[in-house]
Every structure is written in structure tokens, then in C-alpha cells.
Design a protein around this motif. Structure first.
Motif, PDB file in Angstrom:
ATOM      1  N   VAL A 103      38.337  50.104  30.255  1.00  0.00           N
ATOM      2  CA  VAL A 103      38.391  49.000  31.214  1.00  0.00           C
ATOM      3  C   VAL A 103      39.840  48.713  31.583  1.00  0.00           C
ATOM      4  N   ALA A 104      40.727  48.728  30.593  1.00  0.00           N
ATOM      5  CA  ALA A 104      42.146  48.447  30.866  1.00  0.00           C
ATOM      6  C   ALA A 104      42.723  49.482  31.838  1.00  0.00           C
ATOM      7  N   HIS A 105      42.464  50.772  31.574  1.00  0.00           N
ATOM      8  CA  HIS A 105      42.985  51.812  32.474  1.00  0.00           C
ATOM      9  C   HIS A 105      42.359  51.685  33.861  1.00  0.00           C
ATOM     10  N   TYR A 106      41.096  51.344  33.934  1.00  0.00           N
ATOM     11  CA  TYR A 106      40.420  51.189  35.225  1.00  0.00           C
ATOM     12  C   TYR A 106      41.079  50.055  36.021  1.00  0.00           C
ATOM     13  N   LEU A 107      41.387  48.950  35.341  1.00  0.00           N
ATOM     14  CA  LEU A 107      42.017  47.822  36.011  1.00  0.00           C
ATOM     15  C   LEU A 107      43.441  48.167  36.458  1.00  0.00           C
ATOM     16  N   ARG A 108      44.150  48.913  35.623  1.00  0.00           N
ATOM     17  CA  ARG A 108      45.499  49.322  36.045  1.00  0.00           C
ATOM     18  C   ARG A 108      45.432  50.198  37.286  1.00  0.00           C
ATOM     19  N   GLY A 109      44.364  51.002  37.365  1.00  0.00           N
ATOM     20  CA  GLY A 109      44.182  51.817  38.558  1.00  0.00           C
ATOM     21  C   GLY A 109      43.956  50.979  39.800  1.00  0.00           C
ATOM     22  N   ARG A 128      29.694  51.390  34.804  1.00  0.00           N
ATOM     23  CA  ARG A 128      30.125  51.923  33.505  1.00  0.00           C
ATOM     24  C   ARG A 128      30.473  53.408  33.578  1.00  0.00           C
ATOM     25  N   GLY A 129      29.719  54.162  34.386  1.00  0.00           N
ATOM     26  CA  GLY A 129      30.004  55.598  34.501  1.00  0.00           C
ATOM     27  C   GLY A 129      31.415  55.861  34.976  1.00  0.00           C
ATOM     28  N   ALA A 130      31.849  55.145  36.020  1.00  0.00           N
ATOM     29  CA  ALA A 130      33.206  55.322  36.548  1.00  0.00           C
ATOM     30  C   ALA A 130      34.249  54.853  35.543  1.00  0.00           C
ATOM     31  N   ILE A 131      33.960  53.752  34.861  1.00  0.00           N
ATOM     32  CA  ILE A 131      34.919  53.216  33.898  1.00  0.00           C
ATOM     33  C   ILE A 131      35.105  54.182  32.731  1.00  0.00           C
ATOM     34  N   GLY A 161      44.130  32.904  43.598  1.00  0.00           N
ATOM     35  CA  GLY A 161      44.525  34.130  44.294  1.00  0.00           C
ATOM     36  C   GLY A 161      43.966  35.386  43.655  1.00  0.00           C
ATOM     37  N   LEU A 162      42.713  35.348  43.224  1.00  0.00           N
ATOM     38  CA  LEU A 162      42.128  36.490  42.520  1.00  0.00           C
ATOM     39  C   LEU A 162      41.845  37.651  43.471  1.00  0.00           C
ATOM     40  N   ARG A 163      42.234  38.852  43.045  1.00  0.00           N
ATOM     41  CA  ARG A 163      41.894  40.077  43.787  1.00  0.00           C
ATOM     42  C   ARG A 163      40.707  40.786  43.171  1.00  0.00           C
ATOM     43  N   VAL A 164      40.598  40.662  41.804  1.00  0.00           N
ATOM     44  CA  VAL A 164      39.616  41.437  41.062  1.00  0.00           C
ATOM     45  C   VAL A 164      38.806  40.493  40.174  1.00  0.00           C
ATOM     46  N   VAL A 165      37.488  40.753  40.114  1.00  0.00           N
ATOM     47  CA  VAL A 165      36.603  39.978  39.240  1.00  0.00           C
ATOM     48  C   VAL A 165      35.718  40.945  38.460  1.00  0.00           C
ATOM     49  N   LEU A 166      35.716  40.794  37.136  1.00  0.00           N
ATOM     50  CA  LEU A 166      34.779  41.540  36.298  1.00  0.00           C
ATOM     51  C   LEU A 166      33.481  40.742  36.206  1.00  0.00           C
ATOM     52  N   VAL A 217      34.186  44.444  39.770  1.00  0.00           N
ATOM     53  CA  VAL A 217      34.004  45.519  38.800  1.00  0.00           C
ATOM     54  C   VAL A 217      32.820  45.127  37.939  1.00  0.00           C
ATOM     55  N   ARG A 218      31.724  45.876  38.079  1.00  0.00           N
ATOM     56  CA  ARG A 218      30.502  45.571  37.335  1.00  0.00           C
ATOM     57  C   ARG A 218      30.549  46.327  36.016  1.00  0.00           C
TER      58      ARG A 218
END
Length: 825
Positions: A1-7, A89-92, A60-65, A83-84
Motif C-alpha cells: 500500500v505504501a509503495h502504491y501511494l508513493r506511485g 488489491r490485485g494492483a496493490i 485538500g485531499l487528493r487521495v482517499v483509501l 484507492v479501494r
């Protein structure tokens, strides 16, 4: 999840929203956000759309889990990437499993939490990593290690979750996530604590009080039980200590601005005269100062404003520099660069032993079940309603430790509480919506022109008139449930189709309600039954047919009041619901009990004679009032039953202070030759209930069709509960037939000393051949007192005519109460 968010570009100092249900995915999401370098912002999935939209824009949120089932909450929020955690989950999982490089430091954002704001909009509080470390690592109030098991029982949008989640994970302990249903069920909660081996638990004071009330032994297996969030009632703390206490019981205090807890107090005993429990001393790396208006330390025992400093302080309010500067002030007693104090607005004092005692607020801020509520925010939104001129919100405490929000509204035009409640629900979380609304022409003012809060009337002093769709109780079970609801919610009257949560109910009052229902009926309904149905009608349907202990000959229709009780015998059919409106109109000073027939529950056969009924009911009455003088009465057939009860009581030397016949004919004046066929009986039952059904139309139908027609018509008019079936209709018909036959066979022996008759005026006008006393003069040794009241035989007990009946009857009851007191003397 951390790497996905950094992406997605998430890095230091960026807030990422997280809107999930309490689950493992929730913790995965929080860890992923922080490992990416960002800070998390909890978004309550139960929040109204407008509040979520405000938080997204303000932060100012750009991303929501989130999770797939909650993604629809953000359909109208353009520019926010979802981000669901489940469906994506497959992509993450294609991302690296290695820990990303650390990019945060102690001053970096760990999270932000929105709380109520006094200006009409919520405010975000930004908490750094060092404040979280100071809360749970190397601290003086608790030692957590890998042998501990910490319960995650709080709403994760509430800052107590900071202690639970990071207290466990930063110390190698196990974290057990508890669902809301488990937390709100005392029996399941106790089983989870023991079954999952939980050693550390935090509870809001309101939840602590509730669980201690239900079972003070719940906490015996815990190493550490922490509670706090609002003023505490020492009684429940004492009960826990005297039953099966945890190894350590800690009373904790702290605003979100000082990261969950700022002070703590180990509770070992509670003196009998204790009015409160101290909040103790500061946590490690925390300072507490009680300062007077000149910012000088207050002496021991003198009240002042509590100020907090140290590593636990938040960075301030998100995008609110002026408010941050107002509340987070330069530290007057520190030489450290940038040192600050937070002005809590809480009044406190030092006790002789150095502990701090909380004494209240300097402003009108309140805590409701652990949540902070700024009245100004609710008032500002209420005043945006086009029909509202002015509004004031106060916290009213009916029982020690149990507060509810009351909104006093000066309206420009006629308003309904339901409309105001729905207006607020579109903007505010459920815990901020008032449980009651008091509508007034104007709000009382002080000489200086401000609202005089002390002059506002108590909510129970403001009568609530039933709405046009109001459905009164239709049987004893619904009546008993309504009494429980009215007591728990402090709202009266409550209709059978009114929703519990629309009336101001909340999760804790729901648990208390279900416990009361369990005590009444012996049936343990799941809490989910209330959340799914939400009405008395729905709960009665679930309870009906179970092995319930709710059925009783004697039913307390209005049990309150200091006066002598008035006992009313049932009419034909056995149901005493006809007396509910009368009891309400007689007022809370006059207790009123109904005597209902056997056989309605299908467990007993109906009694066959008036003499048997009277003997059974006299026994029940003497269980409540062993000796006379007695106040007895009855409508229709109930008058004959009450007469026989009076005759039997006089036979054993008891006094009758009042025998009230409510349009009841003496047995000698009754016409008893007509055939007792089902069609005639059903038509008579319908007429008594105010349901117009044609007898000839019923007679043309087959027996079961006849009953179905009766039920359908009754449901359409809401006179019959929606789940009544053929078997229940057959029982009603059997009891009605048996009662009528018993009355026809009844030949009174002897008379009573005095008797009072309340005649239906319309019936008398239609039948001028009736004796003025309806035949009772031959059964009274004194002249019969006769009062004419509006309405006909059935309508005299219903609105609006029941008001007139109650007015006349009340005078007779008051005179009888005086006479009874003289007899006793």
C-alpha cells in the motif's frame, strides 16, 4: 500500500483520507499511509455527505483509501482519487513488499482529526509523530509489551484509537479489532474480553458507565482498564472496584490537541462522599498548569484554566492560523525556543496531594458519549434553516452521567422537530444531532440581551402533541414497550411507527433499551433488531409469539405519581389499551392500572364469569395496594367488573373511595337476546376501536375471509398491528365472546355504597328511553352521581372527547383521594 501511494505522488506533509469500516484493512491502510510518508485523515463512513465534502475540500485531499462498498460516498467529489483496499488489491499486490525508505521525522504529520468547531464548521487538528510516541512509548501511566492484547473498540475517527492502535503496534502487542455490535452488547463484550485474552481496554466514560451498570464484573480479567472523556459518576467506579476490578483502573483526561491523554489517575478506592474522580497528574513529557486570568499559577484548591504543554501538543489547526495562535500560546514558563501551551478551556484545580480535579468548562462546549460538541456549530447550522430565527443548544442531564443535546429554537413559522432533525442530519454526524427540539416563540434573554440559558424550560416541561400520523399502542405489549421507550428517550408520547433514532436515540441508549426489553419479556433480542426495524411495532412483532413473560393481568398504564392508584377493568375483548389516552390526560400525578382479561396471549383460557374475573383482579390489585380505600372504574363491560370488584372488597370490610362507571350499563339494563355470531362480534369489536366495518358485509364472507377482512381493514387504519395473524384474531374473538356471555349471565347480589356514572352525551341523545343512571340506581345505596361528557360510547375515550372526560373524572379522583386520606386518618 505504501509503495502504491508513493506511485500516486503521496509523500511527506500530505494528508490522505481513509474511509473504511473497522477491520484489518483499516490498520493496513493507516500503516501504508504513514510508511508512504503521509499523514492519515479518518473519514467516518457514517458521516453525512456534506460534512465529508467539507473535510475533503478543507484538507485538500487528493487521495482517499476506502472499500468498494463505501466508494459510493465519494461519487460527487471530483478530483479525488479513490484507492479501494479490497477491489484494487490485485494492483496493490504487484508493488514491492520491501519497506520503503523513511521520509518522515518526529515533527512530521502523523494524522489529522476533525472535531466540532465553534464557528459553525469543523476544524482539523494536526498531530505529529512525536506526539504519538509520547502517548504510548516509555511513558509513566502504562507499560505495554508483547504479552499484552489491546482492544480496538473505539471509532477510529475518534482519537482514542490513537492509543489503541499505536499503543499495541509500537510495543509488539496484539491488537484485537472489535465490531460496533460487539462493543454495544454487554454480554458479547464480556465474552470477547475473556475469550480473546484482552489485557488492555480503553472506554469512554459513557460506555464505562453503561457496562458497569449492566455488569460490574465485566472487567475482572483485564490488566489495565482506562476510562475518560467526560465527567464521571463515582457510583459506577465504586461498583467496579467492589466487584471484580481490573489489576489497574486508570481515569485519563486529554483533549485531541494534546494527543488523546494528558493526565492520568490510578483509582484504588472511591470515598463514599466523592462527587467526582480526579484526573490526576501529567503523562511523561507533558506539563499541566492551572492559571488564573493573569496567566499566573493558581494556588492549591483555587480554580483556574488548565493549560497543557510538552511533546504531546498538536501542531495546530489545519489551515486555521488565527485559531492556532489563539489557542496555542507561547509558553510563559519555558526558555525552550518555540515552546507552547495549549489553552484547554477546562476549569480545574490542584488538590492537596498534587492531583488535578476537573471542574467543568469556561465556555458552552460539551462532551456527548466522549465526542466533543461545540454548541456554536450546531446553532450556526440550525440558523441557516429558513424557518429558524434563533437557536441555542444545551446539554441536558436527566440521569447522572447521561447527557443529551437539546435544541431550543425560536421559529419564524410553524416547524416540526422531524424536519429540523433531517435538516441537521444532512450536515452533521449523528452524535451532534439534538435528541429533542423545543420550539418557542422567542428565547429568554438576560438584561444584557444575551440568551438566558438558565431560563430555558426543561424538555419534559414542554408537552409534545401527537402528529397526524401518530399511532397509539394497540395492545399491552406495545404499551409496555412504549413506556420503556419514553423512559429511555425522555420523549412523550411515542407512536408505534416512530423511529427510535429519529426520536433522539443513539447507540448507548439503544443498548439500555434492549436490556429493559429483555427484563420485561425474558427474550434476548439482538441489538441489530432495533437498527433494522427501529419502531415499537417492529419490535413487538419480533417479541410476539415468543415465550414472553410480559403478559400480566395487571398492567401499569401510568405507574408514576404519589396519589392512590386508579384501577380500570377491561371492556369486552379484554384489552385495556382504551385507557391509555385517558391516563395521559389525567396527568403524571395520577397512577392508573389496567386489568386485562386472560386468554389474549393464548396461554390461558378466558375466565367464564364476572365473579371469577372480579376475584382474580381483586387479588392482583391487592398485590399493588394491600388495603383500601380503593379507586375503581371501568368502561362498558369493565363497569360491571369494577362493580363486582367493589362488592367483593366491601364484603371483606374494605372501603371504596370511588367507583367510576364510564358509560357502562347495569346488567339489568342490558339487551341480551341478539345472536352472538362472529359477524356481529367482529363488527362490535371494530366499533369499539373506531373502525367502521359493515356487519352485513362480514356476514356474507366465509369465517377465515371474515377475519382476514377485519385484519386488513384494521391494518389500513393502523388500529391493528401490521403482523397480526388469523390466530391472534381468533383469540380476540374468543375472549370477546366469552366476556359478553359472562356479562349476560351476571346477576349482581347486593349493592355498593356509592357510584359515579360518566355518560356519553351523544348516546343519551339518541336513546331517550334509557334510565338516567343506565340502571345503576338499584345497585347503589346512595344517589348515583351522573356526569355527561361529549362523544358516543366508543369515542368518549378517544381524542378529542377524552380531554373532557379526563377533566371531569380528575375532579372526582381528587375528591376521592382527599376522602380516602381522611378515612386512613
Amino acid at each position: 500500500v505504501a509503495h502504491y501511494l508513493r506511485g500516486l505522488g503521496v509523500g511527506p506533509e500530505e494528508l490522505v483520507g481513509i474511509c473504511v469500516e473497522r477491520s484489518v484493512e483499516m490498520v493496513v491502510g493507516l500503516l501504508g499511509i504513514m510508511k508512504a510518508g503521509g499523514g492519515y485523515l479518518p473519514l467516518g463512513h457514517e458521516y453525512p455527505g456534506e460534512r465529508l465534502a467539507f473535510m475533503l475540500e478543507d484538507a485538500g485531499l487528493r487521495v482517499v483509501l476506502t472499500q468498494e462498498r463505501l466508494a459510493g460516498r465519494f461519487d460527487e467529489n471530483d478530483g479525488v482519487e479513490l484507492v479501494r483496499l479490497d477491489s484494487d488489491r490485485g494492483a496493490i499486490e504487484r508493488e514491492s513488499v520491501d519497506n520503503p525508505s523513511r521520509v518522515s521525522d518526529g515533527a512530521g504529520i502523523a494524522y489529522a482529526i476533525y472535531t466540532s468547531g465553534s464557528t459553525g464548521r469543523p476544524k482539523g487538528i494536526v498531530v505529529p509523530h512525536r506526539a504519538v510516541n509520547r502517548l504510548v512509548c516509555n511513558t509513566n501511566y502504562i507499560k505495554l509489551d508483547a504479552s499484552d492484547c489491546v482492544a480496538q473498540a473505539s471509532n477510529f475517527a475518534f482519537d482514542a484509537a490513537t492509543f489503541e492502535i499505536w499503543g499495541a503496534l509500537l510495543n509488539g502487542a496484539r491488537l484485537v479489532i472489535m465490531t460496533k455490535d460487539v462493543v454495544l452488547s454487554p454480554s458479547e463484550f464480556a465474552a470477547h474480553i475473556r475469550g480473546r485474552g484482552i489485557t488492555v481496554l480503553f472506554l469512554t466514560t459513557a460506555l464505562f458507565n453503561h457496562l458497569a451498570r449492566e455488569s460490574a464484573r465485566t472487567f475482572g480479567s483485564l490488566r489495565s482498564l482506562l476510562f475518560g472523556g467526560e465527567a464521571v459518576d463515582p457510583k459506577w467506579v465504586r461498583d467496579v472496584l467492589e466487584s471484580e476490578p481490573p489489576e489497574r483502573l486508570l481515569h485519563v483526561y486529554g483533549p485531541t490537541e494534546s494527543t488523546t491523554f494528558a493526565t492520568w489517575f490510578a483509582v484504588h478506592d472511591v470515598p463514599d462522599d466523592a462527587a467526582t474522580i480526579p484526573i490526576g497528574r501529567p503523562l511523561s513529557n507533558t506539563q499541566a498548569y492551572i492559571l488564573d486570568q493573569y496567566m499566573q499559577p493558581a494556588p492549591v484548591g483555587v480554580h483556574g484554566e488548565l493549560h497543557l504543554g510538552g511533546e504531546g501538543l498538536a501542531r495546530g489547526y489545519l489551515n486555521r492560523p488565527a485559531l492556532t495562535a489563539e489557542k496555542f500560546i507561547p509558553h510563559p514558563f519555558s526558555q525552550a525556543p518555540g515552546a507552547r501551551l495549549y489553552k484547554t478551556g477546562d476549569v480545574a484545580r490542584y488538590l492537596p496531594d498534587g492531583s488535578i480535579e476537573f471542574a467543568g468548562r469556561m465556555d458552552h462546549q460539551v462532551k456527548i458519549r466522549g465526542f466533543r460538541v461545540e454548541p456554536g456549530e450546531v446553532e450556526a447550522i440550525l440558523e441557516e434553516h429558513e424557518g429558524v430565527l434563533e437557536a441555542v443548544l444545551v446539554a441536558h442531564e436527566e440521569r447522572p452521567g447521561e447527557k443529551r443535546l437539546i435544541a431550543y429554537v425560536a421559529a419564524k413559522e410553524p416547524l416540526k422537530a422531524s424536519g429540523l432533525r433531517e435538516f441537521l442530519r444532512r450536515r452533521l454526524p449523528e452524535y451532534m444531532v439534538p435528541s429533542a427540539f423545543v420550539l418557542m416563540d422567542s428565547l429568554p434573554l438576560t438584561p444584557s440581551g444575551k440568551v438566558d440559558r438558565r431560563a430555558l424550560p426543561a424538555p419534559d416541561a414542554m408537552p409534545v402533541e401527537p402528529s397526524e400520523t401518530f399511532v397509539p399502542p394497540r395492545n399491552t405489549l406495545e404499551l409496555q414497550l412504549a413506556q420503556i421507550w419514553e423512559d429511555v428517550l425522555q420523549v412523550q408520547p411515542i407512536g408505534m411507527t416512530d423511529n427510535f433514532f429519529d426520536l433522539g436515540g443513539h447507540s448507548l441508549s439503544a443498548v439500555r433499551l434492549m436490556a429493559r426489553i429483555r427484563n420485561l419479556s425474558g427474550s434476548d433480542l439482538p441489538l441489530a433488531a432495533l437498527f433494522q426495524g427501529g419502531t415499537i411495532e417492529a419490535l413487538a412483532g419480533l417479541l410476539r409469539g415468543r415465550d414472553s413473560k410480559a403478559s400480566s393481568t395487571l398492567v401499569a398504564i401510568q405507574p408514576r405519581g404519589e396519589g392512590r392508584p386508579f384501577f380500570c377493568a377491561h371492556p369486552a375483548g379484554g384489552n385495556i389499551i382504551c385507557y391509555v389516552s385517558l391516563a395521559r390526560r389525567l396527568g403524571l400525578d395520577q397512577p392508573l392500572y389496567g386489568l386485562q382479561a386472560r386468554g389474549l396471549d393464548g396461554r390461558q383460557e378466558p375466565l367464564q364469569s364476572i365473579e371469577e374475573m372480579a376475584a382474580s383482579y381483586v387479588e392482583a390489585v391487592r398485590g399493588v395496594q394491600p388495603f383500601g380505600p380503593y379507586l375503581l372504574g371501568g368502561w362498558s363491560l369493565g363497569g360491571a367488573v369494577a362493580f363486582e370488584m367493589a362488592r367483593q372488597l366491601q364484603g371483606v370490610g374494605e372501603e371504596i373511595a370511588l367507583l367510576a362507571m364510564l358509560d357502562s350499563r347495569a346488567p339489568s339494563a342490558l339487551e341480551g337476546d341478539e345472536e352472538l355470531d362472529d359477524a356481529a362480534l367482529l363488527a362490535a369489536i371494530a366499533a369499539d376501536a373506531g373502525l367502521p366495518i359493515n356487519e352485513d358485509e362480514l356476514r356474507s364472507l366465509e369465517p377465515d375471509e371474515r377475519l382476514r377482512y377485519f385484519l386488513d381493514q384494521g391494518r389500513n387504519c393502523r388500529i391493528v398491528p401490521s403482523d397480526y395473524d388469523l390466530e391472534q384474531a381468533r383469540r380476540l374473538l374468543l375472549v370477546y365472546r366469552t366476556n359478553v356471555m359472562a356479562l349476560r349471565r351476571y346477576h349482581p347480589r347486593g349493592s355498593v355504597q356509592r357510584l359515579t356514572l360518566f355518560r356519553a352525551g351523544e348516546m343519551l341523545a339518541q336513546n331517550s328511553t334509557l334510565d338516567a343512571t343506565l340502571g345503576w340506581s338499584e345497585f347503589s345505596s346512595e344517589p348515583v352521581e351522573v356526569y355527561d361528557v361529549p362523544g358516543h360510547h366508543a369515542s368518549m375515550l378517544r381524542e378529542p372527547h377524552v380531554q373532557s372526560l379526563a377533566s371531569v373524572l380528575k375532579r372526582s379522583l381528587e375528591e376521592a383521594q382527599v376522602a380516602a386520606s381522611e378515612v386512613e386518618r
